[in-house]
Design a protein around this motif. Sequence first.
Motif: not given
Length: 307
Positions: A161-166, A181-187, A190-203
Motif C-alpha cells: 500500500x506504499x503509494x496510497x500511504x505516501x 501518522x497512524x491515523x493517516x495510514x489507517x484511513x 484499514x485493519x484487515x482481520x487480526x493481521x498486523x497493524x497497517x502502520x507496522x510496515x511504515x514505522x
Amino acid sequence: MNDTPHQPVLYKEIIHALQPRRGGRYVDGTVGAGGHARGILEACAPDGQLLGLDVDPQALALARETLAPYEQRIHLAQASYTTLSAQLKNLQWDLVDGIVLDLGASSMQFDTPERGFSFQNDAPLDMRFGPHALQTAADIVNTFDERELADLIYEYGEDRDSRKIARAIVNKRPLHTTRELVAVIEAVSPRKGDRVHPATKTFQALRIAVNDELASIKTVLPQAVASLNVGGRLAVISFHSLEDRIVKDFFRDQSKDLVNPPYEQLYEVERQAIIKEVHRKPITPSEEETKNNPRARSAKLRIAEKI
Ligand SMILES: C[S@@+](CC[C@H](N)C(=O)[O-])C[C@H]1O[C@@H](n2cnc3c(N)ncnc32)[C@H](O)[C@@H]1O
C-alpha cells in the motif's frame, strides 16, 4: 530486540555461539541494556574483556549499571558499530575472539513512548537510535516528495500500500506525532482481520531510513570479519528479512573461494574464503522463548567463524 525485563533474545544461543574463554577479547556492537554482554563477561571470567558499543546514551547508561560488577573488564563507548575498526584501534586491540550484533531497536527504546518507535503510543515522530542520526522520522515524512516516500515505504517496509500511504501523508502533512501518522495510514490502509497493524510496515521503513540501518550493517560486516582472530566468531541477530538477507548474502559470499575465471578447469583462486558458516540455516528462538517474549518471534541468528 529485547533486553529488560526479559533475557535478551537468543541469550543462551549467543553464549554458545561465541564460546567465550578466559582471557579472550569480545565486542558487543549493540550493547543495549547489557544482557548479552553480561553473559559474555561471566563466561570469559576472570580476565576476559569486552568492548560494548551503542549509539544511544540511554542504552549505555543502562549497560553501565548492568555491567558494574565487571567494571575492570569492560570498555563502553557511545559510538556506532560502523566505526568498529577505529574503536578497536583506540583500545589498541588488534584482533578479537568474538563479536555480537543484535540488530534493531531495544525493548527500552520501543517502550519509551517519547522515542517515537511505537505506533501504540502518541509521541513526536523521532525514531533516532542516537543523536548521531542526521534526521528524524518527522523530517522524512514532511520533506520527502511523494515518490521518495512511496519508494521508502515499499523498499524498507515491503508494504504494497506504499503509494496510497505516501499520497495520504503528503496530503495531510505536516505531521508531527505518531498518532497523526497512524491515523493517516489507517484511513487508507484499514485493519484487515487480526493481521498486523497497517502502520507496522511504515514505522519499520521510517526507522530503517532514519538510522540508515541497512547501510550500517553492510559497513560493519567486513570490518567485523577482518577484526576476528582465526577461530573467532561473529554472531548476528536480525529481526526482519531485509537485515537477514544482507547477513546471509555476506556470509555466503565470504565463505566461498572466489575463482577467476570460474568456468575454466585451470582456474586461479583470486580470493580465499575467509569465514565458514557455523550452521547453514539460521537459529531461531525456541517456542518457550517466543511464548515468554513475543518480540523474539522474528529473530534469526547467523554465526560465522574466521578461518
Ligand atoms: C536489540 S538492542 C540490543 C540489546 C542487547 N543485546 C542487550 O542484551 O540488551 C539493539 C541496540 O543496538 C543499538 N544500535 C542500533 N544501531 C546501532 C549502531 N549503528 N551502532 C551501535 N549501536 C546501535 C540500539 O541503540 C539498541 O540499543
